[in-house]
Design a protein around this motif. Structure first.
Motif, PDB file in Angstrom:
ATOM      1  N   THR A 212      -8.622 -34.358 -10.915  1.00  0.00           N
ATOM      2  CA  THR A 212      -9.960 -34.448 -10.134  1.00  0.00           C
ATOM      3  C   THR A 212     -10.830 -33.297 -10.274  1.00  0.00           C
ATOM      4  O   THR A 212     -11.817 -33.413  -9.788  1.00  0.00           O
ATOM      5  N   ALA A 213     -10.351 -32.143 -11.101  1.00  0.00           N
ATOM      6  CA  ALA A 213     -11.329 -31.211 -11.098  1.00  0.00           C
ATOM      7  C   ALA A 213     -12.663 -31.221 -11.733  1.00  0.00           C
ATOM      8  O   ALA A 213     -12.569 -31.965 -12.650  1.00  0.00           O
ATOM      9  N   PRO A 214     -13.856 -30.932 -11.052  1.00  0.00           N
ATOM     10  CA  PRO A 214     -15.275 -31.033 -11.785  1.00  0.00           C
ATOM     11  C   PRO A 214     -15.043 -30.110 -12.901  1.00  0.00           C
ATOM     12  O   PRO A 214     -14.442 -28.961 -13.039  1.00  0.00           O
ATOM     13  N   SER A 215     -15.694 -30.238 -13.993  1.00  0.00           N
ATOM     14  CA  SER A 215     -16.118 -29.739 -15.308  1.00  0.00           C
ATOM     15  C   SER A 215     -16.767 -28.306 -14.874  1.00  0.00           C
ATOM     16  O   SER A 215     -17.459 -28.388 -14.216  1.00  0.00           O
ATOM     17  N   GLY A 216     -16.229 -27.465 -15.630  1.00  0.00           N
ATOM     18  CA  GLY A 216     -17.157 -26.053 -15.325  1.00  0.00           C
ATOM     19  C   GLY A 216     -16.594 -25.250 -14.278  1.00  0.00           C
ATOM     20  O   GLY A 216     -17.046 -24.017 -13.903  1.00  0.00           O
ATOM     21  N   HIS A 217     -15.603 -25.700 -13.504  1.00  0.00           N
ATOM     22  CA  HIS A 217     -14.973 -24.992 -12.476  1.00  0.00           C
ATOM     23  C   HIS A 217     -13.278 -25.001 -12.411  1.00  0.00           C
ATOM     24  O   HIS A 217     -12.713 -25.164 -11.663  1.00  0.00           O
ATOM     25  N   ASN A 218     -12.832 -24.511 -13.733  1.00  0.00           N
ATOM     26  CA  ASN A 218     -11.628 -24.403 -13.960  1.00  0.00           C
ATOM     27  C   ASN A 218     -10.815 -22.991 -13.999  1.00  0.00           C
ATOM     28  O   ASN A 218      -9.994 -22.705 -14.557  1.00  0.00           O
ATOM     29  N   GLU A 219     -11.705 -22.065 -13.503  1.00  0.00           N
ATOM     30  CA  GLU A 219     -11.277 -20.723 -13.567  1.00  0.00           C
ATOM     31  C   GLU A 219     -10.531 -20.208 -12.247  1.00  0.00           C
ATOM     32  O   GLU A 219     -10.535 -21.104 -11.486  1.00  0.00           O
ATOM     33  N   LEU A 220      -9.344 -19.416 -12.288  1.00  0.00           N
ATOM     34  CA  LEU A 220      -8.652 -19.044 -11.217  1.00  0.00           C
ATOM     35  C   LEU A 220      -8.973 -17.695 -10.858  1.00  0.00           C
ATOM     36  O   LEU A 220      -8.920 -16.679 -11.689  1.00  0.00           O
ATOM     37  N   ASP A 221      -9.363 -17.469  -9.565  1.00  0.00           N
ATOM     38  CA  ASP A 221      -9.526 -16.241  -9.069  1.00  0.00           C
ATOM     39  C   ASP A 221      -8.426 -15.626  -8.823  1.00  0.00           C
ATOM     40  O   ASP A 221      -7.915 -15.436  -7.642  1.00  0.00           O
ATOM     41  N   LEU A 222      -7.662 -14.801  -9.783  1.00  0.00           N
ATOM     42  CA  LEU A 222      -6.462 -13.861  -9.513  1.00  0.00           C
ATOM     43  C   LEU A 222      -6.510 -12.860  -8.388  1.00  0.00           C
ATOM     44  O   LEU A 222      -5.579 -12.877  -7.590  1.00  0.00           O
ATOM     45  N   PHE A 223      -7.632 -12.300  -8.471  1.00  0.00           N
ATOM     46  CA  PHE A 223      -7.665 -11.009  -7.546  1.00  0.00           C
ATOM     47  C   PHE A 223      -7.669 -11.565  -6.095  1.00  0.00           C
ATOM     48  O   PHE A 223      -7.231 -11.001  -5.047  1.00  0.00           O
ATOM     49  N   GLY A 224      -8.427 -12.689  -6.040  1.00  0.00           N
ATOM     50  CA  GLY A 224      -8.733 -13.345  -4.671  1.00  0.00           C
ATOM     51  C   GLY A 224      -7.310 -13.853  -4.124  1.00  0.00           C
ATOM     52  O   GLY A 224      -6.931 -13.856  -2.999  1.00  0.00           O
ATOM     53  N   ILE A 225      -6.701 -14.365  -5.128  1.00  0.00           N
ATOM     54  CA  ILE A 225      -5.310 -14.998  -4.818  1.00  0.00           C
ATOM     55  C   ILE A 225      -4.336 -13.973  -4.369  1.00  0.00           C
ATOM     56  O   ILE A 225      -3.606 -13.803  -3.287  1.00  0.00           O
ATOM     57  N   VAL A 226      -4.570 -12.730  -4.691  1.00  0.00           N
ATOM     58  CA  VAL A 226      -3.621 -11.339  -4.231  1.00  0.00           C
ATOM     59  C   VAL A 226      -3.955 -11.016  -3.027  1.00  0.00           C
ATOM     60  O   VAL A 226      -3.129 -10.955  -1.984  1.00  0.00           O
ATOM     61  N   LEU A 227      -5.338 -10.987  -2.896  1.00  0.00           N
ATOM     62  CA  LEU A 227      -5.843 -10.485  -1.377  1.00  0.00           C
ATOM     63  C   LEU A 227      -5.308 -11.741  -0.371  1.00  0.00           C
ATOM     64  O   LEU A 227      -5.075 -11.203   0.599  1.00  0.00           O
ATOM     65  N   LEU A 228      -5.585 -12.879  -0.668  1.00  0.00           N
ATOM     66  CA  LEU A 228      -5.170 -13.932   0.369  1.00  0.00           C
ATOM     67  C   LEU A 228      -3.565 -13.737   0.665  1.00  0.00           C
ATOM     68  O   LEU A 228      -3.144 -13.629   1.854  1.00  0.00           O
ATOM     69  N   GLY A 229      -2.874 -13.682  -0.311  1.00  0.00           N
ATOM     70  CA  GLY A 229      -1.469 -13.400  -0.215  1.00  0.00           C
ATOM     71  C   GLY A 229      -0.893 -12.090   0.592  1.00  0.00           C
ATOM     72  O   GLY A 229      -0.217 -12.204   1.473  1.00  0.00           O
TER      73      GLY A 229
END
Length: 502
Positions: A212-229
């Protein structure tokens, strides 16, 4: 030439209404989701009853035993948000199968573990796998159901989760009785393997492929994921390392890291979104009063619930000397009444809303007070039966908390954010599990450690330990009740916010 009469418009099939086959497939997919969710949640509760057996078999100390329970929750919490985000963006079915496959392999490693160190490592891997698959379950339910039907689906979901949480100790006790006191705990993990393999087959066959992902929003914020982890890790770790027996006070310094990494995460996410990209967590979700308040209530409630079952299991086995199977049976009334209440709660939530959750929390509080009084005031031979009455009352309330609160929490969340929204809620629940378990169990063990060798023969020491640990649980339930009342008041006065992408 005969002209075929046209079908009246009123008799035309409505393309927006799914046919019988689509409806059946939807509920079959739902059955796969809740079945795997139950398997995952069972591992949070059934292993509790096996801790004394693991301690005797592998020579585990308090820290290792705490890691088996809370380390699973820590790993679970670390993997939830990135997995939910990947499921939203790519494929929930693919992430579901990956998580389920890893969970099955990790269960095999746990069952075969020759030492406590390898068991803890495999258990943490199992937690990571559980965190991969659980947000897909919530995202798929959001995707498959809408409106009133979603409340019904979450009613079933809550019933299954309630049964899994409360019936886990009984199931664990039965497996230990079958396998023997020395190695019976291994059956707790062996049972996951055939069930996991069967579930993988049905998941591949029945779960929807579409995203159900909208087009144009399929990037993954890897640095944000590391900080959240790092934020989640530094929050949960000091509680995971809290046992009540000779803990290093320096562990609380990790909370400084929590503040630092959490601040950096918020700053980065806002900057990332300002550049027109899609962040890991849409903080605008928390502008939804229903989502924000429901997440807070669930977090505090899950601080209390797993700690309750663990404290009760430890008290019944170590204090009263019950066999694991009989200690586990005390939770059966909670399992049965919570399942029934959750089923009806899913149907009643549209009519009564947050009032139903508040009623549930009141009943949980009453049941837990009854449980505590039964543990410390009744004659030893009657104690398990009297505690079962407290569990029955609390289970009725618990059924009105879990599924209605889940429905209300996700009711206004856009479907394309269902996975990450559900996973953020699960992070709160897993963090709550680690924090609540650490606070209650460390209180329990600190009393026993202070009593020295007298604890082994003195039931009064276990009465005090259980009472002090349970004061923590009851205080947490009161906090959840206050949050529910505040949300109810906000709804009645109309002070609620709508979702915005700003």
């Amino acid at each position: 030439m005969t002209k075929t009469p046209e079908t009246p418009a009123s008799a035309q099939p409505d393309p927006s209404t799914p046919g019988p086959d689509a409806e059946r497939q939807k509920w079959q997919a739902f059955a796969v989701c809740v079945g795997v969710a139950a398997l995952t949640i069972l591992d949070l509760s059934k292993v509790n009853v096996g801790l004394p057996s693991i301690e005797a078999s592998l020579g585990a100390g308090p820290t290792a035993l705490q890691l088996i329970v809370a380390g699973y929750a820590l790993a679970f919490g670390l993997s939830l948000v990135p997995s939910g985000r990947l499921g939203d963006l790519k494929s929930r079915r693919l992430m579901f199968v990956i998580g389920l496959s890893a969970f099955t392999v990790a269960s095999l490693l746990c069952a075969l573990a020759p030492s406590i160190e390898l068991l803890v490592a495999a258990r943490i891997l199992q937690g990571v796998a559980a965190g991969i698959q659980m947000p897909q379950v919530l995202g798929l339910i959001q995707q498959l159901f809408q409106g009133r039907e979603r409340g019904r689906a979450f009613g079933f979901f809550g019933a299954i989760i309630g049964v899994s949480t409360a019936f886990g100790p009984t199931l664990g006790g039965l497996l230990i009785a079958v396998g023997g006191p020395e190695d019976g705990w291994r059956l707790l993990f062996w049972m996951n393997i055939p069930l996991g393999l069967v579930a993988i087959v049905f998941a591949v066959k029945l779960l929807p492929k579409a995203t159900t992902a909208p087009s144009g929003h399929n990037e993954l914020d890897l640095f944000g994921i590391v900080l959240l982890g790092l934020t989640i890790f530094t929050l949960m770790l000091p509680f995971v390392l809290t046992t009540g027996q000779g803990d290093d006070p320096l562990r609380w310094l990790f909370l400084i890291g929590f503040v630092a990494f959490g601040s950096a995460f918020v700053w980065w996410e806002q900057r990332y979104k300002a550049r027109g990209k899609s962040p890991v967590v849409h903080f605008s979700l928390f502008s939804l009063a229903s989502y924000r308040n429901g997440t807070l209530i669930a977090t505090v409630y899950f601080c209390a619930l797993p700690a309750t079952f663990l404290l009760t299991t430890l008290y019944l086995q170590q204090g009263l000397g019950l066999e694991p199977v009989y200690a586990g049976m005390v939770t059966i009334p909670f399992a049965l009444t919570s399942a029934v209440a959750a089923f009806y709660g899913g149907r009643l939530v549209d009519r009564y809303g947050r009032s139903l959750v508040v009623l549930g929390l009141v009943l949980v509080a009453v049941g837990f007070v009854a449980l505590l009084l039964a543990a410390v005031l009744t004659p030893r031979d009657l104690t398990p039966y009297a505690m079962g009455v407290g569990m029955l009352i609390a289970g009725t309330g618990g059924g009105f908390v879990i599924s209605p609160n889940q429905t209300l929490t996700l009711a206004e969340v856009p479907v394309e954010m269902g996975g990450v929204a559900g996973s953020m809620g699960q992070v709160g629940q897993r963090a709550g599990t680690a924090i609540g378990t650490a606070a209650a169990v460390s209180t329990f063990y600190s009393v026993i450690a202070g009593a020295g060798g007298a604890a082994a023969a003195d039931l009064d020491v276990y009465h005090e330990a259980y009472r002090n640990g349970f004061f923590v649980v009851i205080a947490l339930i009161v906090v959840a009740l206050v949050l529910g009342l505040l949300d109810l008041r906000a709804r009645k006065t109309g002070r609620v916010a709508s979702y915005t992408t700003d």
